[in-house]
Design a protein around this motif. Sequence first.
Motif, short mmCIF file in Angstrom:
data_model
loop_
_atom_site.label_atom_id
_atom_site.label_comp_id
_atom_site.label_asym_id
_atom_site.label_seq_id
_atom_site.Cartn_x
_atom_site.Cartn_y
_atom_site.Cartn_z
N PHE A 1 46.15 61.38 1.75
CA PHE A 1 46.68 61.72 2.95
C PHE A 1 45.73 61.02 4.03
CE2 PHE A 1 47.00 65.43 0.88
CZ PHE A 1 48.90 66.02 0.63
N GLY A 2 46.87 60.81 5.41
CA GLY A 2 46.42 59.77 6.26
C GLY A 2 46.90 58.39 6.24
N GLY A 3 47.73 57.94 5.47
CA GLY A 3 48.31 56.25 5.46
C GLY A 3 49.79 56.83 6.19
N GLY A 4 50.16 55.64 6.75
CA GLY A 4 51.84 55.20 7.55
C GLY A 4 51.95 56.48 8.86
N GLU A 5 52.55 56.45 9.19
CA GLU A 5 52.73 56.26 10.94
C GLU A 5 52.56 57.67 10.50
OE1 GLU A 5 54.77 54.84 14.04
OE2 GLU A 5 52.88 53.28 13.26
N ASP A 6 53.02 58.14 9.58
CA ASP A 6 53.08 60.05 9.86
C ASP A 6 51.96 60.18 9.62
OD1 ASP A 6 53.69 59.32 7.14
OD2 ASP A 6 55.91 60.35 7.52
N GLU A 7 50.74 59.85 9.01
CA GLU A 7 49.78 60.07 7.90
C GLU A 7 49.64 60.99 6.51
OE1 GLU A 7 46.43 61.93 10.11
OE2 GLU A 7 47.24 60.99 12.18
N GLN A 8 50.90 60.84 6.60
CA GLN A 8 51.52 61.37 4.97
C GLN A 8 51.77 60.58 3.99
OE1 GLN A 8 51.93 65.51 4.80
NE2 GLN A 8 51.53 65.12 6.92
N SER A 9 51.53 59.44 4.10
CA SER A 9 50.99 58.83 2.88
C SER A 9 49.45 58.47 2.23
CB SER A 9 51.23 57.03 3.28
OG SER A 9 52.57 57.02 3.34
N GLY A 10 49.08 58.22 1.04
CA GLY A 10 47.86 57.82 0.59
C GLY A 10 47.28 56.72 1.36
N VAL A 11 46.07 56.33 1.28
CA VAL A 11 44.49 55.48 1.62
C VAL A 11 43.90 54.69 0.77
CG1 VAL A 11 42.97 55.08 3.98
CG2 VAL A 11 44.69 56.44 4.14
N LEU A 12 44.31 53.08 0.61
CA LEU A 12 43.58 53.41 -0.16
C LEU A 12 41.85 52.96 -0.15
CD1 LEU A 12 43.80 51.29 -3.22
CD2 LEU A 12 44.41 49.33 -1.64
N VAL A 13 41.06 52.73 -0.59
CA VAL A 13 39.87 52.99 -0.49
C VAL A 13 39.34 52.08 -1.61
CG1 VAL A 13 37.78 53.93 0.38
CG2 VAL A 13 39.41 55.54 0.38
N ARG A 14 38.69 51.16 -1.05
CA ARG A 14 38.13 50.02 -2.22
C ARG A 14 36.59 50.32 -2.48
NH1 ARG A 14 41.19 47.77 1.42
NH2 ARG A 14 43.16 46.80 1.33
N LYS A 15 36.45 49.64 -3.77
CA LYS A 15 35.04 49.93 -4.06
C LYS A 15 34.00 49.03 -3.18
CE LYS A 15 32.09 48.83 -7.95
NZ LYS A 15 31.78 48.08 -8.83
N GLY A 16 32.80 50.18 -2.83
CA GLY A 16 31.71 49.77 -2.09
C GLY A 16 32.32 50.32 -0.22
N GLU A 17 33.34 51.26 -0.20
CA GLU A 17 34.15 51.33 1.30
C GLU A 17 33.69 53.08 1.24
OE1 GLU A 17 37.64 48.50 1.90
OE2 GLU A 17 38.00 50.70 1.67
N ASN A 18 32.96 52.65 2.87
CA ASN A 18 32.64 54.41 2.58
C ASN A 18 33.91 55.26 3.68
OD1 ASN A 18 29.99 53.70 1.96
ND2 ASN A 18 29.12 52.86 4.27
N VAL A 19 33.61 56.84 3.52
CA VAL A 19 34.47 57.73 4.05
C VAL A 19 33.89 58.58 4.38
CG1 VAL A 19 36.35 58.96 4.04
CG2 VAL A 19 36.30 56.87 2.34
N PHE A 20 33.42 58.92 6.39
CA PHE A 20 32.55 59.51 6.54
C PHE A 20 34.02 60.54 6.74
CE2 PHE A 20 31.06 55.47 7.70
CZ PHE A 20 29.76 56.02 7.88
N PHE A 21 33.56 62.29 6.77
CA PHE A 21 34.30 63.31 6.52
C PHE A 21 33.48 63.91 7.81
CE2 PHE A 21 31.92 65.35 3.46
CZ PHE A 21 31.14 64.79 2.78
N SER A 22 33.95 65.16 7.97
CA SER A 22 33.68 65.75 9.63
C SER A 22 34.02 67.42 9.37
CB SER A 22 34.31 65.65 11.13
OG SER A 22 33.50 66.36 12.00
N SER A 23 32.65 67.67 8.84
CA SER A 23 33.36 69.49 9.24
C SER A 23 33.10 70.39 10.63
CB SER A 23 32.14 70.46 7.82
OG SER A 23 30.94 69.79 9.02
N TRP A 24 32.78 69.56 10.98
CA TRP A 24 32.97 69.91 12.21
C TRP A 24 34.27 70.16 12.84
CZ3 TRP A 24 29.40 71.43 16.84
CH2 TRP A 24 29.70 71.48 17.95
N ASP A 25 34.59 68.72 12.38
CA ASP A 25 36.32 69.09 12.79
C ASP A 25 37.05 69.81 12.03
OD1 ASP A 25 36.27 67.08 15.78
OD2 ASP A 25 35.05 66.62 14.06
#
Length: 513
Positions: A391-415
Motif C-alpha cells: 500500500f501507499g502507491g497512487g493518489e489514494d495510497e491503495q496501490s503497491g509501491v515498488l522498492v528497488r534492491k538496496g533501497e531503505n524503508v523506514f517504519f514508525s511504531s511511534w505513529d
Amino acid sequence: MASLYYLALAPVLLHFVIVFAVKCFRSWQALKSFAKEHRCKRPVMERPWDILGIVRMYRSRNHLLQETLLANITELFTRYGETYASRILSQRVYFTCDPRNIRHMLFNQFSDFNSSDIRVHLFRPITAHGIFALDGEEWKVARSLYSDFFSRTRRILDLQLHEAGFQAFRHHISVGHAIDLGPLFLKLILDVNSAFTMGVCIDTLSPDQSADKKQLADSLIHVKRMIACNGFLGPLHHFLGKKDFYAACANVHAFVEAVISKEMSSRIQDKHLHGGGENPNGLVHSSLLHQVLDRTSEVADVRDAVVTILIAGTDSVASLLSTTFFLLARHERVYAKLRRDILEIVGTELPAYEALRKVAYLRHVFNEAMRLYPPVPFNARTANRDTWLPFGGGEDEQSGVLVRKGENVFFSSWDSHRSHKMFGKDANEFRPERWEDLKTESLGYIPFSLGPRVCLGQQYALLEASYLAIRIVQTFSRIENRDVRPWTEKLGINLSSKNGVIVELIPDKEISG
Ligand code: HEM
C-alpha cells in the motif's frame, strides 16, 4: 596508424554498449512487469525538488537537536500520507506507518528485506559477530544460539537476583524527597542484566563499585551513545571522530573476555577434579555466558553474544519501567487500581514466577506505556532484491509501491501506535483499560517487532519488568509527580524521557516497616 587502431576498436566498443543497453532494457522491462504484477504506482514524494535530499537531512538534524524529531515524523505523515517517498543524500527512501506495510516487511515478505544493512556499521566495532549485525544464514546461526536459552524463561529468570536488585534500588529512595527514577532504573537493569548475561553483577547501584566495573559501565554508556548518534547521522557518521568509541569498545571486550577466560579455566579445573561430570554442588548455571560456552568455545562468538544482550536487554527494559512510572505518577487512578490488583492477587509476599503473569492490569499498563512511548520508536529495513510494499502507491495510497534492491524503508511504531484508525479517537491518551478488548497482536502494535526477527527477550523483559514493578507498587502506596515539564523525547539506543522521571514515592508504612 593510431586512427586505424581506434577504428578497429570501435566494433568491440559498440558491442559492449549494445550488450549493456539490452541488459538495461531487459531489467527495466522486468521491473516494469514486476511493478504491474504488484499493482505498483508512484507514492507521494516529499519535496520532489530536493533531489539530493539535503534539505531533508538538514531539517531532520535540526529536529533531532531540538528534541522534536518524533513530532516532525508525525507531521510529515500527516502531510504526505501513511506511506511516502523521500531522498536522503540523493538515495531514494520510503517512510511508512501503515500497519499493513509494516507487517508485510517484517512477516509476509520477510526474506526480501535485510535488517542489518543500515546498522551493520553501527554494531561492527562492538559486536561484529552479534545478531544485530547479521542477516541470512549467519543470522539464523546466531539466532539459534540464543533461541533455546530464551525459550526457557522460567529457568533463566532468577527472582533472587531481581530481589537483590530491587533492594539495592530501594536504598536510593529517601522518604520525603523527590528522586529521578530514570537513571536509577538504568542502573538497576544494568546490574541485573550483567549478572544474568555474564554471571558477574557490575554493581552500579552499590557505593563500593570497583574501578574496573565502573570503567565497564562508563564504556557501555559511551558505546550505546555512539551507536545511537552514528545511526541518526546516517552517512554523515563518517565525519565523526571515533577514537573514544573504539577505546570504549576495547574496554568492554577486555572485561567480558576476562570473565570468559576465567570461566574457561574453571571448567578445565572442574574437568580435572571431577572428570567433567556434573557440577559437584549441583548448581545449574543460568547465565547466558555459561550456556553459550556449552555450544561454542570461540571467544569472539561468546563475547559478542554476551555484549549483544547487555546492549539489547538493558536500556529497553529501563525505558519500559521509566515510561510506566512516568505515566503512573501522572495518573493517580491507574496507580491506585494497579496497587489494589497487585495486593489482591500477589499480596505483600515476594512474587513467585506464576504470580508475575497473573496481574492482568499490569500487562495492560505495560502495553499502554509501550504503545504511547515504544522503546524502539522507529526502525528500518533494506530491500535485498527488487520488491514491493502493498500500500501507499497512487493518489489514494491503495496501490503497491515498488522498492528497488538496496533501497531503505523506514517504519514508525511511534505513529502506528498512535493511529486513530487503530486505537480510536483517544489514541493519544493513557488508558490501560483499552487493552481489555484489544490484543497485543493488534495490527500496527509492534513494541517487540514481529515475524521471524521478533525480540528474543520479549517474555523475559515483561517478566523482569513485572517483578520489579510489583515490588515497587507493593512497597509504595502512592507515587507523586514532582515535575511540571511536559514529556520531551530523548532518542538514544532506546526512547526515554529527556527530563527523567522525577517523582516522590510514598512508602506504605505497614509494608516497608
Ligand atoms: C521492553 C523491552 C524490550 C523491547 C521493547 C525490545 C524490542 C525489540 C525490538 C523492536 C527488536 C527488533 C529489532 C529489529 O528487528 O530491528 C528486538 C530484537 C531483539 N531483542 Fe529486544 N526488546 C526488549 C528487551 C529485550 C531483552 C530483555 C532482551 C534480552 C535479554 C532482548 C533481546 C533481543 C534480541 C537478541 C533481539 C534480536 C533478534 C533478532 O535480530 O533476531 N530484548 N527487541
